[in-house]
Design an enzyme around this catalytic site. Structure first.
Site, short mmCIF file in Angstrom:
data_model
loop_
_atom_site.label_atom_id
_atom_site.label_comp_id
_atom_site.label_asym_id
_atom_site.label_seq_id
_atom_site.Cartn_x
_atom_site.Cartn_y
_atom_site.Cartn_z
N ARG A 74 0.91 -1.12 0.05
CA ARG A 74 0.27 -0.06 -0.07
C ARG A 74 0.80 1.23 0.11
O ARG A 74 1.60 1.21 0.66
CB ARG A 74 -0.92 -0.32 1.33
CG ARG A 74 -1.82 1.25 1.40
CD ARG A 74 -2.80 1.15 2.38
NE ARG A 74 -3.18 2.56 2.67
CZ ARG A 74 -3.38 3.45 3.59
NH1 ARG A 74 -2.74 3.06 4.67
NH2 ARG A 74 -3.78 4.86 3.40
N HIS A 118 -2.90 10.88 1.01
CA HIS A 118 -2.16 10.68 2.24
C HIS A 118 -1.40 11.96 2.78
O HIS A 118 -0.13 12.09 2.87
CB HIS A 118 -1.28 9.51 2.15
CG HIS A 118 -0.97 8.91 3.66
ND1 HIS A 118 -1.07 7.35 3.71
CD2 HIS A 118 -0.51 9.23 4.57
CE1 HIS A 118 -0.75 7.24 5.07
NE2 HIS A 118 -0.54 8.29 5.62
N GLU A 163 -7.09 8.75 6.40
CA GLU A 163 -7.44 9.24 7.76
C GLU A 163 -7.75 10.52 7.67
O GLU A 163 -6.93 11.66 8.22
CB GLU A 163 -6.06 9.04 8.62
CG GLU A 163 -5.74 7.63 8.90
CD GLU A 163 -4.62 7.64 10.10
OE1 GLU A 163 -4.06 8.41 10.31
OE2 GLU A 163 -4.48 6.49 10.55
N ASN A 299 -7.31 1.88 9.90
CA ASN A 299 -6.08 2.02 10.52
C ASN A 299 -6.22 1.60 12.17
O ASN A 299 -6.77 2.98 12.72
CB ASN A 299 -5.42 3.11 10.14
CG ASN A 299 -5.23 3.42 8.78
OD1 ASN A 299 -5.24 2.49 8.07
ND2 ASN A 299 -4.72 4.64 8.14
N TYR A 301 -4.25 1.08 15.78
CA TYR A 301 -3.20 0.86 16.42
C TYR A 301 -3.34 0.88 18.17
O TYR A 301 -2.47 -0.02 18.66
CB TYR A 301 -2.08 2.42 16.46
CG TYR A 301 -1.75 2.51 15.08
CD1 TYR A 301 -0.38 2.11 14.84
CD2 TYR A 301 -2.42 3.31 13.97
CE1 TYR A 301 0.03 2.23 13.60
CE2 TYR A 301 -1.75 3.48 12.87
CZ TYR A 301 -0.56 2.85 12.40
OH TYR A 301 -0.04 3.07 11.33
N GLU A 356 -3.49 -0.14 8.19
CA GLU A 356 -2.58 -0.04 8.81
C GLU A 356 -2.46 -0.72 10.35
O GLU A 356 -3.67 -0.37 10.84
CB GLU A 356 -2.09 1.42 8.99
CG GLU A 356 -1.87 2.13 7.74
CD GLU A 356 -1.60 3.75 8.13
OE1 GLU A 356 -1.46 4.13 9.37
OE2 GLU A 356 -1.57 4.56 7.16
C1 FCB Z 1 -1.09 6.96 10.86
C2 FCB Z 1 -0.73 7.41 9.65
C3 FCB Z 1 0.60 6.93 9.12
C4 FCB Z 1 1.69 6.81 10.12
C5 FCB Z 1 0.79 6.03 11.24
C6 FCB Z 1 1.97 5.76 12.50
O1 FCB Z 1 -1.84 7.63 11.39
O2 FCB Z 1 -1.69 7.15 8.49
O3 FCB Z 1 1.04 7.89 7.99
O4 FCB Z 1 2.02 8.11 10.61
O5 FCB Z 1 -0.25 6.63 11.78
#
Ligand code: FCB
Length: 453
Positions: A74, A118, A163, A299, A301, A356
């Site tokens: 990607r 992006h 995002e 995405n 985390y 992500e």
């Molecule tokens: C996300 C972004 C990516 C990267 C990660 C850690 O928010 O999409 O570009 O910075 O976090």
């Protein structure tokens, strides 16, 4: 149920974070160029001028991807590299760079997954108002057309925007990301409305003009509440916490996804934000925003653990002292990769791709010449095991992209945070695959079975 035989294993990156060569061969500036030069905006005064120099090292990087066994990659296209002033004159050299990248990926049997935006918005168009200007919609459609016309004979997987929560809230609200504006909620909802319309216009362009049958989605933040226990009341509280708007800001899922997928802004948000911050909706806008998508890219985390309060609403649980965190000091919450996709699948009923997931870690090249990153392996293993549970729970999850392929320019954190499966020495450009790269290769080869040891 576990990972299906065609589950897609990939890694992700983005143009400004890795390419460097920001002014090479006729490229125009993006909003990050001046932003990085603003005193105090970026850690250490770092910028993306060179970054990973991927622009000049793409063959080496694709060879590394092949070595990693990636099935998909990607990446994003830099709008001002292709259209230096955002609209009008096309920069052939910019397009030629992405031709080379896409051709190299295909030759290596790695499927290109292309994100159109992006965050590196053309500076020339920002000077005309950026996302605050309704014309942004037509500008982005023009850019989309250039990209689709050029690459859709070889690219069939598309993500429109990455995002919006971040580039609107942090770029136009908190000012911590380019363009660094600190505007009120009213102007943020305006910019957001135009970005969502631009997304819709982009989908229309792809569907109308793509040569290969397209698969179209986006890649948005998943703001996830995870239930403290598997009790139905805690699960319901986490669902509400993930899907309700309870704060007067744009850090949520539904303000973006409801209009895109259901064709209207969420009632709770409209009520909470009030008429003064209502988006400037004109006739036909919501129809434009509400284009059919083939998948929901998200995405994820981390997440916020919650339990149900007396009314069934989410009550955040404080992380006990010493709870695991990444180098970035983000909490490590593996169940976010179970509940996030599950709640999103329930609500929006679209196949999900994790576009992500990953962590920043304190990595360096050891005396033995290798990069040992057991934390990245453990983090990813824990998150992927939870993703597998989401699949067993019945969510239709089709793929996973690790963030990131390479250590890279982490926006306001500069080069301080290392997210890569591959280590980059920013002084020399030298790449060293980390232990996690070898581990991830084993996960891909075994289609996830190696997660179980
Ligand atoms: C996300 C972004 C990516 C990267 C990660 C850690 O928010 O999409 O570009 O910075 O976090």
């Amino acid at each position: 149920m576990t990972f299906s035989s065609n589950f897609l294993w990939g890694a992700a990156a983005s143009s400004y974070q890795i390419e460097g060569a920001t002014t090479a061969d006729g490229a125009g500036l993006s909003i990050f160029d001046p932003f990085c030069r603003r005193p105090g905006a970026v850690f250490g005064g770092h910028n993306g001028d060179v970054a990973c120099d991927h622009y000049h090292r793409l063959d080496e990087d694709v060879a590394l991807m092949k070595q990693l066994g990636l099935r998909a990659y990607r990446f994003s296209v830099s709008w001002p590299r292709v259209l230096p002033t955002g609209i009008g004159k096309v920069n052939e050299a910019g397009l030629a760079f992405y031709d080379r990248l896409i051709d190299a990926l295909l030759a290596a049997n790695i499927e290109p997954w292309l994100t159109l935006f992006h965050w590196d918005y053309p500076l020339a168009l920002y000077n005309r108002g950026g996302w605050l200007n309704r014309e942004s919609v037509a500008w982005f459609a023009e850019f989309s057309q250039v990209i689709v016309d050029r690459f859709s004979d070889r690219v069939s997987k598309w993500m429109t925007i990455n995002e919006p929560q971040v580039f609107i809230k942090f770029g136009y609200g908190d000012g911590t990301l380019a363009p660094g504006l600190k505007l009120g909620l009213d102007e943020q909802t305006r910019a957001c409305h135009h970005a969502l319309m631009a997304h819709g216009a982009c989908v229309q362009v792809i569907r109308a003009r793509a040569k290969l049958p397209p698969t179209v989605g986006w890649a948005v933040v998943g703001r996830v509440d995870v239930p403290a226990t598997d009790s139905p009341t805690d699960i319901e509280a986490a669902r509400r916490g993930s899907m309700n708007i309870t704060q007067p800001d744009l850090w949520n899922n539904t303000w973006y996804a409801d209009p895109v997928i259901a064709g209207h802004y969420p009632e709770d948000g409209l009520k909470l934000f009030g008429p003064a911050a209502a988006p400037p909706v004109e006739r036909g806008d919501l129809q434009l925003i509400n284009q059919k998508l083939d998948f929901y890219g998200v995405n994820i985390y981390d997440g916020r653990p919650v339990k149900a309060d007396a009314n069934g609403n989410p009550e955040p649980i404080t992380f006990p002292p010493g709870s695991p965190q990444t180098a970035f000091r983000w909490w490590i919450v593996p169940p976010s990769l179970r509940w996030g996709p599950r709640f999103l699948f329930e609500r929006y009923k679209l196949p999900i791709y994790i576009t992500e997931n990953g962590l920043s870690n304190i990595d360096w090249v050891s005396l033995d010449g290798k990069v040992h990153d057991p934390q990245r392996i453990d983090y990813t293993q824990r998150y992927l095991l939870e993703l597998e549970r989401a699949i067993s729970d019945g969510a239709d999850i089709r793929g996973y992209f690790h963030w990131s392929l390479l250590d890279n320019f982490e926006w306001a954190a500069g080069y301080k945070e290392r997210f890569g499966l591959i280590h980059v020495d920013f002084a020399t450009g030298t790449r060293t695959p980390k232990d996690s790269a070898t581990w991830y290769r084993g996960i891909i080869e075994s289609n996830g079975r190696a997660l179980h040891g």
